[in-house]
Motif scaffolding. Structure first.
Motif, PDB file in Angstrom:
ATOM      1  N   GLN A  13      -9.760   3.989 -12.224  1.00  0.00           N
ATOM      2  CA  GLN A  13      -8.693   3.524 -11.344  1.00  0.00           C
ATOM      3  C   GLN A  13      -9.282   2.887 -10.109  1.00  0.00           C
ATOM      4  OE1 GLN A  13      -6.967   7.185  -9.280  1.00  0.00           O
ATOM      5  NE2 GLN A  13      -7.790   8.055 -11.169  1.00  0.00           N
ATOM      6  N   TYR A  48       0.473   7.965 -13.253  1.00  0.00           N
ATOM      7  CA  TYR A  48      -0.051   8.182 -11.906  1.00  0.00           C
ATOM      8  C   TYR A  48       1.126   8.228 -10.953  1.00  0.00           C
ATOM      9  CZ  TYR A  48      -4.814   6.861 -13.363  1.00  0.00           C
ATOM     10  OH  TYR A  48      -6.039   6.793 -13.948  1.00  0.00           O
ATOM     11  N   THR A 102     -13.016   4.037  -9.430  1.00  0.00           N
ATOM     12  CA  THR A 102     -13.499   5.411  -9.440  1.00  0.00           C
ATOM     13  C   THR A 102     -13.205   6.006 -10.806  1.00  0.00           C
ATOM     14  OG1 THR A 102     -11.442   6.465  -8.742  1.00  0.00           O
ATOM     15  CG2 THR A 102     -12.876   5.619  -6.994  1.00  0.00           C
ATOM     16  N   ILE A 118      -2.469   2.423   0.331  1.00  0.00           N
ATOM     17  CA  ILE A 118      -3.914   2.507   0.534  1.00  0.00           C
ATOM     18  C   ILE A 118      -4.288   1.969   1.910  1.00  0.00           C
ATOM     19  CG2 ILE A 118      -4.612   2.566  -1.898  1.00  0.00           C
ATOM     20  CD1 ILE A 118      -5.215  -0.427  -1.690  1.00  0.00           C
ATOM     21  N   ARG A 125      -1.167   2.405  -9.582  1.00  0.00           N
ATOM     22  CA  ARG A 125      -2.258   2.427 -10.553  1.00  0.00           C
ATOM     23  C   ARG A 125      -1.775   2.300 -11.990  1.00  0.00           C
ATOM     24  NH1 ARG A 125      -4.653   7.815  -8.293  1.00  0.00           N
ATOM     25  NH2 ARG A 125      -2.434   7.977  -7.776  1.00  0.00           N
ATOM     26  N   MET A 183      -9.444   2.809  -6.215  1.00  0.00           N
ATOM     27  CA  MET A 183      -9.155   3.797  -5.184  1.00  0.00           C
ATOM     28  C   MET A 183      -9.952   3.516  -3.919  1.00  0.00           C
ATOM     29  SD  MET A 183      -7.350   6.027  -4.577  1.00  0.00           S
ATOM     30  CE  MET A 183      -5.838   6.439  -4.915  1.00  0.00           C
ATOM     31  N   ILE A 193     -12.466  -0.416  -1.308  1.00  0.00           N
ATOM     32  CA  ILE A 193     -11.800  -0.018  -2.547  1.00  0.00           C
ATOM     33  C   ILE A 193     -12.790  -0.252  -3.673  1.00  0.00           C
ATOM     34  CG2 ILE A 193      -9.331  -0.274  -2.023  1.00  0.00           C
ATOM     35  CD1 ILE A 193      -9.503  -3.142  -2.982  1.00  0.00           C
TER      36      ILE A 193
END
Ligand code: SF4
Ligand code: SF4
Ligand code: FES
Ligand code: FES
Lengths: 204, 788
Positions: free
Chosen positions: B195, B149, B188, B155, B163, B197, B185
């Motif tokens: 992960q 990733y 997903t 974020i 990740r 997200m 968060i």
């Protein structure tokens, strides 16, 4: 980027009314959004979150779990060619090559005219009819490359619209539940009477 | 101790919830419903774990905590974080099978892990690293390519996510959902692509985001202010208490090379359960700010110039000596320690100072402490909690977490009496909205409905009382608190005054004498009756709601002495500025909103020449021939325990303990509450609500670079229907005016605001709403006109 239309919001509210908790309607509403735009837009996810009372992140987390939900525009027809054992043995690889040649795209791609998206799929539970594919999740069985050509010709000429609606439409006949049979938005633990559809009979 | 037979019998009461079991052959007493891992944590046998967290629901995500439990068909493997204890249960955590299982889990967890420990901030304090050594196989059979990733992605402005390092333990996502109530968060995607997200391009904008960094068991989440700053083994740490607000969360302050680098939450059972809010966690940056005051400053014709302490103290003493009797005033003291407040109160006594107030007309009168006192735990276990308070999520964030958690677990019912939707509205059993000035009617009505009466009769009632609206007189709140306290049985009050040590300062001698509070002092100053105004970490020009009063008060004072960490709006007008040591630079104790005394610890040397406030008081007293007979902090603490009622049980060694001790100081003066008749608003006007947001221009926030940008900025919020009535578009400018003055602000629609009222956040960058507030008015009505 679009939110749900007013007509779809009305439908969405009807769907939400079927469940004791609004957020249970999340997946059906995602289908509705995909039907509206062919894929699920960012705004639609925000809108659905507002409708069922969860954050956009939660909508996104649920939506991305499912491969049938698309987050980028796809073709009007999404062609899924099965590549699992039975189909592979019966020539699905050749079929895929042929489709790639014919459409001029690789698996995963979309034709520039926006008509076709080609995808590799795992077993579609039609192994006895191998090799098989789905167009917008409608089956076609035991295909030869020639059959595939014919299918693509028909789809391009919009000769199959009666049978295969544009990508996103789950069913042409929409299920309708009269409001008195919906559970309504009530937390299950607060329900004292049994629902109408039990006709007064106690649950098992 | 004399023991009688009956005593003995009373002591052998068997706990009906006790369960006896064995762990590795040793007998253990556990409580029914407890998980095996929690029981094992009280023994010496450590069960490795990643996802389990004692303050969150168990989810069994990581399977690292496998142990063997004797079952009917022989031993079986169970996850100890989700298997309850049972009578006679036989648990083994150290057999070969358990070891193999745990090693297997580590091998699997590392299958996709990048093993970039040398460049990872978590290295050295990483549960994955530590447990890979202690419970791992030492090598891996995986040769396949790992998942890749993009390396850390922000974020939010404060948190980065890597990740590749994430082991999907669900701690951060569970915290966001379960504890903070901000599920921004989530997991997903699916399978190998799962992960953590946020929603695409939407930040993890939670006031509590820093906690996820602290509880992440790997280096997947890192905090921007600490990234690549230090290695854990280079850090020195001191257990302390956050003094950003009056919740008083327990922290450890970590520093390296005489610089504070990080705060981490410490689990104090009666207070913060290990959590901190982001404002409290990251505002250490202000301590390190280059804008700190370094030397005393003295006003000259060319402005404030640096001076030595000797000169500045002499000069201060001269000013104080020449002040007319009764013309010295002290404002502030709530930002310092108990010892600071006490020392200044002693100096004030010595100089005969009657004009003193630790608040700045922005709290509630000290009489609020006169009601039976409730603790945070009392509130979280009461049958009913009545909120007559500002939005706790904005002002006292961790108290919000505690109350939210209790309401979610259906332990308490919250009745909120508010001017607009708050963070707790969605968790409240009932939320009653009122127009400022009419809370008495709302409360009367509430008390008269049978449903409410039944609820209030169900058990203890805790009133959480604070200043919810700065554009409204404090006595409105006092009056309704009094009504509830006198009509409902089993009532206690949890006062939520916001400044960290306001309770300590008011209890230790900096409470107003009689009715001479901050507003009265500033009015006296405006009328030329103050020769010397001492600002003890106070900035009236920024904090007093009535801007005009503050300006006149500052302008009218003949001399101003400011003791502060920064040159702020008010201290910039001072004749003498003395640099004070900041949080983390001094030892002492602080009192939280429930009256709990805990320690604050010195971690670094005070910036430049700055000194603790108490030391300045002691030195000034000596120069003024009022020797306080104090040489050390301990001297002050001894004197406090000897002379201040309620503090007598206090010794520092006790206060240093994690949970501190509760003190209760007898009320300062008898309660005198006056009940006003509600003022009617005319239909063209809006009644103003002014309240704080978590991030504003407060100096600790403004001087912390990672927090400063989070302040939302000035604006006026009205209900969408009212916006239509005004005829303005969302985001356009409107003129907000009272009878004499007006300000221009951007307007926004918000359904959270009650119709007929206008909400304006306090102390934000941009136009200052305080221009429209008048201390003498009970409420503030304004007109809003479209000007675009
Ligand atoms: S980011 Fe950290 S806390 Fe969150 S799931 Fe991954 S490992 Fe767990
Ligand atoms: S809630 Fe208050 S005491 Fe706790 S961390 Fe935040 S600012 Fe500090
Ligand atoms: S293998 Fe193709 S449908 Fe099952
Ligand atoms: S700690 Fe028990 S499964 Fe993770």
């Amino acid at each position: 980027m679009s939110r749900l239309t007013d007509a779809h919001v009305a439908l969405a509210n009807e769907i939400i009314g079927r469940y004791p908790r609004p957020k249970s309607a999340l997946v059906p509403l995602l289908h509705l959004a995909q039907e509206q735009d062919g894929y699920i837009t960012r705004d639609a996810m925000v809108h659905i979150g507002e409708l069922v009372g969860v954050t956009s992140a939660e909508v996104y987390g649920t939506a991305t779990f499912y491969e049938m939900f698309k987050f980028e525009p796809v073709g009007k027809y999404v062609v899924n060619i099965c590549g699992t054992m039975s189909c592979a043995l019966m020539g699905s690889e050749e079929l895929m090559h042929h489709a790639e040649q014919r459409l001029g795209i690789k698996a995963g791609g979309t034709t520039p005219d926006g008509m076709f998206t080609l995808e590799h799929a795992e077993c579609q539970a039609a192994c006895t009819e191998a090799p098989c594919l789905q167009v917008n999740y409608r089956y076609r069985y035991r295909l030869t490359p020639a059959d595939l050509d014919e299918l693509i010709d028909d789809l391009s000429a919009e000769r199959l619209t009666h049978e295969i609606p544009p990508h996103g439409t789950v069913a042409k006949v929409r299920q309708h539940i009269p409001s008195h049979r919906g559970v309504g938005v009530v937390a299950p633990e607060l329900v004292t009477e049994s629902p109408a559809w039990l006709n007064g009979k106690a649950a098992l | 101790m004399s023991t009688t037979e009956s005593h003995n019998e009373a002591e052998i009461v068997v706990d009906p919830n006790a369960v006896s079991m064995t762990i590795n052959g040793k007998s253990v007493t556990a409580r029914k419903g407890e998980w095996i891992i929690a029981a094992a944590d009280r023994t010496e046998d450590f069960i490795p774990r990643f996802c389990y967290h004692p303050r969150m629901e168990s989810v069994g995500m990581c399977r690292q905590c496998l142990v063997e439990v004797e079952g009917p068909r022989g031993p079986m493997m169970v996850v100890s974080c989700m298997t309850p204890v049972a009578e006679g249960q036989v648990v083994r955590t150290d057999t070969d099978i358990v070891k193999r299982a745990q090693e297997g889990m580590i091998e699997l967890l590392l299958a996709n892990h990048p093993l970039d420990c040398p460049v990872c901030d978590k290295g050295g304090e990483c549960p994955l690293q530590d447990q890979a050594f202690s419970h791992g196989p030492g090598e891996s059979r995986y040769v396949e390519e790992k998942r890749h990733y993009e390396k850390p992605i922000p974020i939010s402005g404060l948190v980065f996510l890597d990740r590749e390092r994430c082991i999907l333990c669900d701690r951060c996502t569970r915290f966001a959902d379960e504890v903070a109530g901000d599920p921004l968060i989530t997991f997903t995607h699916r399978g190998n692509n799962t992960q953590v997200m946020t929603f695409p391009d939407e930040p993890f904008a939670s006031y509590f985001s820093g906690n996820t960094v602290q509880i992440c068991p790997v280096g997947a989440l890192t905090a921007e202010p600490y990234r690549f700053k230090a290695r854990p083994w280079d850090l020195q740490q001191q257990e302390s208490t956050c003094t950003t607000c009056s919740v008083g969360c327990r922290t450890v302050v970590q520093s390296s090379r005489d610089e504070i680098l990080r705060y981490q939450g410490v689990d104090s059972d009666p207070v913060n359960w290990g959590w901190l809010c982001d404002r409290g966690r990251f505002n250490f940056q202000s301590t390190n700010s280059p804008n700190r005051l370094s030397t005393p400053l003295i006003k000259t014709e060319s402005g404030l110039v640096a001076a030595s302490w000797t000169v500045a103290l002499d000069e201060t003493a001269r000013v104080l000596r020449h002040a007319q009797p009764g013309s010295i005033a002290i404002l502030g003291g709530a930002r310092g320690t108990n010892e600071d407040a006490w020392a200044w109160a002693q100096l004030a006594d010595a100089l005969g100072v009657d004009m003193r107030d630790a608040q700045l007309d922005d709290g509630l009168p000290a009489e609020i402490f006169g009601y039976p006192n409730a603790t945070i735990d009392d509130a979280c276990s009461a049958a009913t909690v009545i909120l007559l308070a500002p939005d706790l999520k904005e002002e006292l964030p961790v108290l919000y977490l505690r109350l939210r958690g209790a309401a979610e677990k259906k332990k308490i019912r919250i009745i909120e009496i508010t001017t607009h939707d708050s963070g707790l509205t969605r968790y409240a059993w009932k939320s009653l909205q009122y127009e400022p000035g009419h809370q008495a009617e709302t409360v009367q009505q509430m008390l008269s409905t049978p449903e409410m009466q039944e609820q209030l009769g169900r058990g203890s009632v805790v009133v959480v009382a604070g200043r919810s609206n700065l554009s409204e007189a404090a006595h409105h709140t006092m009056a309704v608190v009094d009504t509830i306290a006198t009509t409902v049985s089993q009532v206690s009050v949890l006062p939520v005054l916001r400044r960290a040590n306001v309770r300590g300062a008011l209890s230790l001698g900096l409470a107003p004498r009689g009715s001479t509070d901050a507003a009265a002092i500033l009015e006296a100053s405006a009328n030329g009756k103050v020769d010397c105004l001492i600002l003890l970490g106070a900035d009236p020009l920024s904090d007093v709601p009535d801007a005009d009063l503050a300006r006149r008060g500052i302008a009218g004072a003949r001399h101003i002495i400011a003791i502060d960490t920064f040159l702020n709006n008010s201290s910039a007008h001072a004749d003498i500025v003395l640099p004070a040591a900041a949080y983390g630079e001094k030892d002492g104790t602080t009192t939280n909103l429930e009256g709990r005394v805990t320690n604050v610890a010195q971690s670094i040397t005070p910036h430049a020449t700055s000194r603790p406030d108490w030391m300045i008081a002691v030195e000034l007293a000596a120069l003024l021939d009022h020797d306080l007979d104090i040489l050390t902090l301990q001297d002050i603490q001894t004197r406090i325990t000897q002379t201040v009622g309620g503090f007598d049980g206090l010794s520092v060694s006790v206060a240093v303990r994690k949970n501190g001790i509760l003190v209760s100081v007898p009320p300062i003066s008898p309660l005198q509450v006056h009940h006003d008749a509600a003022v009617k608003r005319n239909a063209y006007e809006f009644r103003l609500v002014v309240a704080r947001k978590l991030y504003d221009q407060a100096i600790g926030t403004a001087m912390s670079q990672s927090l400063a940008a989070l302040a939302p900025g000035a604006g006026v919020f009205v209900h969408p229907h009212d916006l239509e009535r005004v005829g303005a578009k969302d985001g356009s400018s409107v003129r907000v005016s009272n009878t004499t003055r007006s300000v221009i602000l951007p307007v926004h629609a918000s359904v959270a605001v009650t119709r007929g009222t206008a909400f304006v956040p306090f102390n934000q960058k941009g136009v200052d709403i305080r221009e429209l507030l008048q201390a003498t008015n009970g409420v503030t009505d304004v007109q809003i006109a479209n000007i675009s």
